[in-house]
Scaffold this active site. Structure first.
Site, short mmCIF file in Angstrom:
data_model
loop_
_atom_site.label_atom_id
_atom_site.label_comp_id
_atom_site.label_asym_id
_atom_site.label_seq_id
_atom_site.Cartn_x
_atom_site.Cartn_y
_atom_site.Cartn_z
N ASP A 85 44.11 94.75 30.00
CA ASP A 85 44.48 95.88 29.16
C ASP A 85 43.84 95.71 27.78
O ASP A 85 43.94 94.65 27.16
CB ASP A 85 46.00 95.95 29.04
CG ASP A 85 46.49 97.19 28.32
OD1 ASP A 85 45.79 98.20 28.34
OD2 ASP A 85 47.60 97.13 27.75
N GLY A 179 53.85 101.27 21.55
CA GLY A 179 55.14 100.91 20.96
C GLY A 179 56.12 102.07 20.94
O GLY A 179 56.03 103.01 21.74
#
Length: 292
Positions: A85, A179
């Site tokens: 990632d 987030g």
């Protein structure tokens, strides 16, 4: 069976108008919990690791060996890809050598011509080894492994150019962030997403920052070409919450039942991850697709 490239599962998801969940792993417990959940539900999955998490787990080779051994030990029968990632140029090369079956090269912070050149090289290298590869255009908001972005929306024309290199799936910023989303987040830009899908001639797209995006918004994005959705923070939150409740209940202090044993201490968090994974794959539409 063995770990697979993500290309086939992503293409099937794109054709079937659902999305493959790509869950970040942080340790053995997370890997085991996610694999148990997808095997139970017969769901294809991508396990992905950031460069920072890989460093925490002592390197790419350690991660690749761990995931392959857990996969075999649990007798997993569903398609599973191991993916890097937000990989750097060097990190993508290292993962290709370490035994990953898929990588992402995030060149979004480079000038476009440099992103293009590096993407072209890495696409050729990954494909020569039978791996799938993801590249990125436009920034994903927030910070991950030192790469910070305000969430610049991708230029559809730049997306077209990268897509024509033969990348397997493309991450394009459409207002999504990593987030927890702030209260004043304006949502995904579906007009930009639609233009990107059109200019890339139906290339499977990736939605980063899956935590906190309402499921109905994710499902709308899927109808417009998103075939992979990344999730990390959401699993971290449920794991932390379940672990906190176990400790606040004083169960770790029960010496007779050895509540301090890490296998018991971490179990509630792992069970919470499994439950959340099942909830997510149902909402992404990939639940049970490995059985079809």
């Amino acid at each position: 069976m063995a770990l697979v490239s993500a290309t086939e599962m992503i293409n099937k998801a794109h054709a079937g108008h659902y999305a493959i969940a790509a869950f970040n792993i942080n340790n053995l417990e997370w890997t085991k919990a996610i694999l148990e959940a997808v095997e139970e539900t017969k769901t294809p999955v991508i396990l992905e690791v950031s460069e920072g998490a890989a460093k925490y787990m002592c390197g790419y080779k350690t991660v690749a060996t761990m995931v392959k051994n857990i996969y075999e030990a649990l007798h997993i029968t569903v398609p599973v890809a191991l993916h890097l990632d937000h990989g750097s140029y060097e990190g993508a090369k290292a993962c290709i050598e370490a035994g990953f079956t898929s990588v992402m090269f995030d060149g979004s912070h480079y000038p476009f011509e440099e992103n293009l050149a590096k993407s072209k090289e890495l696409i050729a290298l990954a494909h020569s080894k039978g791996l799938s590869i993801e590249c990125e255009v436009g920034g994903i908001g927030g910070s991950e492994d030192g790469v910070t972005s305000a969430g610049e929306k991708a230029d559809p024309e730049e997306c077209r150019i990268i897509a024509e290199l033969g990348v397997d799936f493309l991450a394009a910023g459409i207002g999504n962030i990593h987030g927890i989303y702030p209260a004043d987040w304006k949502g995904l830009d579906f007009d930009v997403l639609k233009k990107i899908q059109e200019t890339t001639n139906g290339k499977p797209l990736v939605l980063h920052g899956g935590t906190g995006i309402p499921y109905d918004m994710v499902r709308q994005a899927i109808t417009l070409g998103v075939s992979k959705v990344n999730v990390n923070t959401e699993l971290q939150l449920v794991f932390a919450d379940a672990t906190r409740k176990y400790i606040e209940a004083g169960k770790d202090l029960d010496k007779d039942k050895k509540g301090f044993d890490p296998r018991k201490l971490l179990k509630p968090g792992c069970e919470a991850i499994k439950a959340k994974v099942i909830e997510i794959v149902k909402n992404f539409g990939s639940y049970g697709k490995a059985a079809e």
